[in-house]
Design an enzyme around this catalytic site. Sequence first.
Site, PDB file in Angstrom:
ATOM      1  CB  ALA A 124      -8.290  23.051   6.314  1.00 21.79           C
ATOM      2  N   GLY A 125      -8.022  19.764   4.191  1.00 21.93           N
ATOM      3  CA  GLY A 125      -8.618  19.254   3.393  1.00 21.93           C
ATOM      4  C   GLY A 125      -9.609  18.190   3.878  1.00 21.93           C
ATOM      5  CB  THR A 126     -11.180  14.971   2.587  1.00 21.32           C
ATOM      6  OG1 THR A 126     -11.773  15.725   1.423  1.00 21.32           O
ATOM      7  CG2 THR A 126     -12.279  13.962   3.199  1.00 21.32           C
ATOM      8  CB  ALA A 127      -7.511  13.883   5.890  1.00 22.98           C
TER       9      ALA A 127
ATOM     10  CG  ASN B  46      -0.891   2.976   8.711  1.00 19.44           C
ATOM     11  OD1 ASN B  46      -1.917   2.795   8.230  1.00 19.44           O
ATOM     12  ND2 ASN B  46       0.273   2.592   8.204  1.00 19.44           N
ATOM     13  CG  ASN B  47      -6.187   6.162   8.187  1.00 19.99           C
ATOM     14  OD1 ASN B  47      -5.581   6.828   8.862  1.00 19.99           O
ATOM     15  ND2 ASN B  47      -7.272   6.714   7.232  1.00 19.99           N
TER      16      ASN B  47
ATOM     17  CE1 TYR C 247      -3.990   1.363  -0.256  1.00 23.15           C
ATOM     18  CE2 TYR C 247      -3.606   2.799   1.429  1.00 23.15           C
ATOM     19  CZ  TYR C 247      -4.491   2.510   0.401  1.00 23.15           C
ATOM     20  OH  TYR C 247      -5.330   3.380   0.259  1.00 23.15           O
TER      21      TYR C 247
ATOM     22  CE  LYS D 215      -7.762   2.279   3.467  1.00 27.45           C
ATOM     23  NZ  LYS D 215      -7.068   3.459   3.727  1.00 27.45           N
TER      24      LYS D 215
ATOM     25  CG  ASP E 257      -9.432   8.913   2.497  1.00 27.18           C
ATOM     26  OD1 ASP E 257      -8.439   8.586   2.410  1.00 27.18           O
ATOM     27  OD2 ASP E 257     -10.016   8.674   1.357  1.00 27.18           O
TER      28      ASP E 257
END
Length: 548
Positions: free
Chosen positions: A293-296, A455-456, A92, A165, A260
């Site tokens: 300040a994006g989606t995440a 890490n997600n 990944y 994923k 995300d």
Amino acid sequence: MTMTLPESLTNPLLNKSTAFTQVERHNLGLVGRLPSAVETLDQQLQRCYSQLHACTSNLERYLYLDQLHRRSDVLYYRLLVDHLAELMPIVYDPTIAEAIKNWSADYRGTRAVYLSVDRIEDIDESFDNLGLGPDDVDLIVASDAEAILGIGDWGVNGTDISIGKLAIYTAAAGVDPARVIAVNLDCGTDNTSLLEDPVYLGNRHARVRGKQYDRFIAAYLRSAAQHYPHALLHFEDFGPSNARRIINEYRDTYRVFNDDMQGTGAVVIAAVMAGLRVTGQTFADQRLLVYGAGTAGTGMADQIHAAMMRDGLTDSEARERIWLIDRNGLVTDDMPDLPDYQAAYARPRSQVAAADWRRDAAGHIGLLETVRHVAPTILIGTSTDHGAFTQDVIEAMAAQVQRPIILPLSNPTERIEAMPQDVIRWSDGRALVATGIPVDPFDYNGVTYTIGQGNNALLYPGLGLGVIVSGARTVTDMMLLAAAQALASHADATTIGAALLPPVSDLRASSALVAAAVARQAEVDNVATVHSDDWDQTVRQAMWWPAY
């Protein structure tokens, strides 16, 4: 006349290759189709691991593992499980980004489902052609590949995002690989290099947006939910203009999850929870500054906002404690074309109009100036702006907060806002740090610091397994919180230098812990359709293990 191989050798779910016994070879028509030796799984793994390390680059290793995945699920996943910390960055992020750029040219076929915005009417037929029944699928990962891993819009080349994923879901949490589907949602692409590439395999037009895009997503969700009513529908790497909107629109209707936004936010919540155990504070005591300040980043702000409210603040009080910075500086309500996902946290222009708020030549309020005024207790970086957390920034935080929580989460290393060694040194060892990249332990003033990786993969595999085993109808905010709490409980940061998050090498254990917590919360929230008196045992029994 064409010689064909038996399905037991061509189906990766069935293929044992040289591990087929002599009896199996006779029964399956494999006599003469394999070398004489009958090997154990361990012997096969030794050969595979040696072959892997004979590769000269991580991209070669990625392609080797991809080939192994096509041959044998058991071999592929057992190799991942046995060397998970080492191989996750190969299967990944970050190595997958290199593979994506060359995906069309290197096309070798995949197990994915390809859905096109130009042929919405084909969605039902596409799922029908899989030959799977309503009880045969637990998980679908879909991506429209607009915002991949910091490399942006890669159209159909982003198919491997969904496949990668799913590989982590299986290796980390034991989600059965026979019960998952990878989906590419081909909406076109705005990447001109792809549109001009003669071998590009996706739709050759600009990315479709607006009503046609919304019809496509609605049709996908309807069809996926009808065909596989028990499956968790995971969204990955959608652009910021769509990710938040889609989840907000459909989260009460379908079993949907956006890693995300929700997964990243929950991992950050876990790191902050671990830090607050050290400081002895609550979320209601915090002041949050998100740089990027994006989606995440806004997803993290959303979850910390919710945590502040759970700890007693009102909605407006919590928003007053959150500041966002994007490429145009501190987000204020007078900015043109302010995205809806930032608007909730935009500071009133009047609040920063005083002369003591210094601006740069373009009229923007920068990070250091915001830190000096706000005195944040938590600083999160999701900007990919390498080196943005300068010594001045960290020293300004440490001068105002005794134990600041500083999370430079951008990756890979060349995009991180600050290296943790510097953050620890500039804060005189007082900062509580987690990063988005793996970092080796290091010493400062006689103390060994172990830095947890945000890490997600620490969270979403266990969350997904918890949803699957509980049959949860939706993914609630409290289930996300339960996942974060379980993850935080798996690390003890109260010893100086200790990590805020558990190690990636212990993923199977932390995933089981997270899954049980999510399942229990699904029951509490009345969204579970399966019930258990011992979720820990139920989860362990549900985890698929790669063995013959």
